[in-house]
Write a protein that holds these residues in place. Structure first.
Motif, short mmCIF file in Angstrom:
data_model
loop_
_atom_site.label_atom_id
_atom_site.label_comp_id
_atom_site.label_asym_id
_atom_site.label_seq_id
_atom_site.Cartn_x
_atom_site.Cartn_y
_atom_site.Cartn_z
N ASN A 50 0.83 -1.20 0.00
CA ASN A 50 0.00 0.00 0.00
C ASN A 50 0.87 1.26 0.00
O ASN A 50 1.75 1.40 0.85
N PRO A 51 0.63 2.20 -0.93
CA PRO A 51 1.47 3.40 -0.99
C PRO A 51 1.49 4.19 0.32
O PRO A 51 2.55 4.69 0.73
N ALA A 52 0.34 4.32 0.96
CA ALA A 52 0.28 5.08 2.22
C ALA A 52 1.09 4.39 3.31
O ALA A 52 1.82 5.04 4.07
N SER A 53 0.98 3.08 3.38
CA SER A 53 1.75 2.33 4.38
C SER A 53 3.24 2.42 4.10
O SER A 53 4.06 2.55 5.02
N ASN A 54 3.61 2.34 2.82
CA ASN A 54 5.02 2.47 2.46
C ASN A 54 5.57 3.83 2.85
O ASN A 54 6.71 3.96 3.29
N GLN A 55 4.76 4.88 2.65
CA GLN A 55 5.18 6.22 3.02
C GLN A 55 5.43 6.32 4.53
O GLN A 55 6.45 6.83 4.99
N THR A 56 4.47 5.81 5.30
CA THR A 56 4.59 5.86 6.76
C THR A 56 5.80 5.07 7.24
O THR A 56 6.54 5.52 8.12
N LEU A 57 6.00 3.88 6.66
CA LEU A 57 7.13 3.04 7.05
C LEU A 57 8.46 3.72 6.74
O LEU A 57 9.39 3.71 7.55
N SER A 58 8.56 4.32 5.57
CA SER A 58 9.82 4.98 5.18
C SER A 58 10.12 6.16 6.09
O SER A 58 11.28 6.42 6.43
N GLU A 59 9.10 6.90 6.50
CA GLU A 59 9.29 8.02 7.42
C GLU A 59 9.80 7.54 8.78
O GLU A 59 10.73 8.12 9.36
N ALA A 60 9.19 6.46 9.29
CA ALA A 60 9.60 5.93 10.59
C ALA A 60 11.02 5.39 10.55
O ALA A 60 11.80 5.57 11.51
N ARG A 61 11.39 4.73 9.46
CA ARG A 61 12.73 4.18 9.36
C ARG A 61 13.78 5.28 9.24
O ARG A 61 14.87 5.19 9.82
N SER A 62 13.47 6.34 8.49
CA SER A 62 14.40 7.46 8.38
C SER A 62 14.65 8.09 9.74
O SER A 62 15.79 8.40 10.11
N LYS A 63 13.58 8.28 10.49
CA LYS A 63 13.71 8.86 11.82
C LYS A 63 14.52 7.94 12.75
O LYS A 63 15.33 8.41 13.56
N ALA A 64 14.31 6.63 12.63
CA ALA A 64 15.05 5.68 13.46
C ALA A 64 16.55 5.77 13.19
O ALA A 64 17.37 5.68 14.13
#
Length: 421
Positions: A361-375
């Protein structure tokens, strides 16, 4: 009747608790139910069943979307059970001196995401024996049954390794039984080859020889550029279950790691062109070996050189738990390299940008990428990098660098970029 029901649940629990099964397991299930119903079910077994069923119904169970496949080296979610946060911190400490760095340009990658249970793995060629897709913890893996062997399916099957490369994969062995003295029950045989010559042979990663347990044994033969063979035989601290093998070759220098431990550091090794993974059994036993998360990449270019020429560098060496933003301990080699770069160049500032492929899902991918960048930013700050030198930016699936319709393209799109600002 109650005992029969519990026995059936127990057999299901065995599949979940050991979490190792294939199509053959399913075929044998009916016979085992009848036999188990005749046996007394102890309170201990009932407790094991209940525990396994609770685990199987955990809502955080693996979902299997394509972007999750990049990051699977064998630890479960740290928030699922009490105490696992401390275990993860201990694991990260153990990996702090880990200096392996994944190559920058992916040549081959297979996470078995879209394979069918019981079928031969589509990205491999068969050398011998029986090989099929199995499952462990709901995740597709490659099962090498008894004596078997495979090598990557490549356009140039015996000449695809460059003069600098990295090879990584997870390995696991189950179903071993001691055989007669003098026989090894079952071992992995990992070969890097130059034609028919073995440049590197790793064996006895797990097995029995007579009455001696080699569950913590590492053995290797290495061919030098002068034609001599060097033998290595030493104990290694394997994990129970999945272990990570990492291999780095740079023109002549060879390094091999089992988990966070470097077991080979050879400066003068012959060049290989291809590799295979094989298993060997003796004495009539039938162990099954499992591998997963295989990647071959061209060796890493120095970060500073890449940044100065491109204004950024791409890394595939920072990995995460499945579908989460928890950084895996084996990422510490790459993270330490980035910390060193920033310490040596105190004016450098980066935008840390996470990217996914288009699977899911594009929205889920966006959220996941944001969380990983912050991590990643948080981890670098915890290691002493000033927060004002870093920003986190998740890009989701919006900026592919390769074709998302191919396995190789999706592998390249799942990445982290450090963009100079």
């Amino acid at each position: 009747m109650k005992r029969i029901v519990i026995a059936m649940l127990l057999l299901f629990a065995v599949g979940s608790a050991t979490e190792v099964y294939s199509q053959g397991f399913i075929d044998r299930l009916g016979k085992k139910v009848g036999k188990a119903a005749e046996n007394a079910v102890t309170k201990k077994a009932e407790k094991a069943t209940e525990k396994a069923i609770d685990k199987a119904t955990d809502p955080e169970t693996y979902k299997g979307d394509g972007n999750n496949q990049q990051q699977q080296a064998g630890q479960t979610d740290a928030t699922a059970q009490s105490g696992t946060v401390q275990q993860r911190q201990s694991a990260e400490m153990a990996w702090n001196k880990f200096d392996f760095v994944s190559g920058d340009e992916i040549i081959f990658e297979d996470y078995q995401a879209n394979e069918q249970l019981g079928e031969f793995p589509s990205q491999w060629d068969l050398i011998k024996g029986n090989v099929e897709i199995s499952k462990i913890n709901g995740e597709n893996v490659i099962a090498l049954i008894k004596s078997a062997g495979i090598n990557p399916l490549m356009k140039a099957p015996k000449n695809y390794l460059p003069e600098d490369y990295t090879i990584e994969f997870d390995f696991y062995k189950a179903g071993h039984n001691r055989t007669d003295a003098g026989y090894i029950d079952g071992t992995y045989h990992f070969y890097i080859k130059d034609g028919n010559k073995n440049v590197l042979r790793i064996y006895d990663l797990w097995g029995y020889l007579g009455n001696s347990h080699f569950g913590k044994q590492f053995r290797a033969n290495i061919l030098s550029t002068g034609g001599e063979t060097r033998k290595i035989d030493e104990a290694v601290a394997y994990n129970d279950g999945w272990n990570r093998m990492s291999i780095s070759f740079n023109k002549r220098a060879l390094k091999v790691y089992i988990n966070e431990t470097r077991v080979v550091n050879a400066p003068n090794v012959a060049q290989g062109g291809w590799f295979s993974i094989e298993t060997q059994t003796n004495g009539g036993s039938s162990p099954t070996f499992f591998i997963r998360n295989i990647r071959i990449a061209k060796g890493a270019v120095p970060l500073y050189d890449r940044m100065m020429s491109d204004g950024k560098f791409i890394t595939y060496g920072i990995t995460f738990d499945v579908g989460k933003s928890t950084i895996k301990p084996e990422s510490m080699g790459e993270i330490n390299r980035i910390v060193q770069l920033m310490n040596e160049n105190p004016t450098l500032k980066f935008s840390v940008e996470g990217h996914t492929d288009s699977t899911g899902n594009p929205a889920s991918n966006q959220t996941l990428s944001e969380a990983r960048s912050k991590a990643i930013v948080d981890k670098l700050v915890s290691l002493g990098i000033s927060a004002d030198r870093l920003t986190a930016s998740g890009k989701g699936q919006n900026n592919p660098i390769d074709d998302n319709s191919t396995d190789e393209g999706r592998a390249k799109n799942r990445r982290v970029e450090f963009v100079k600002i």
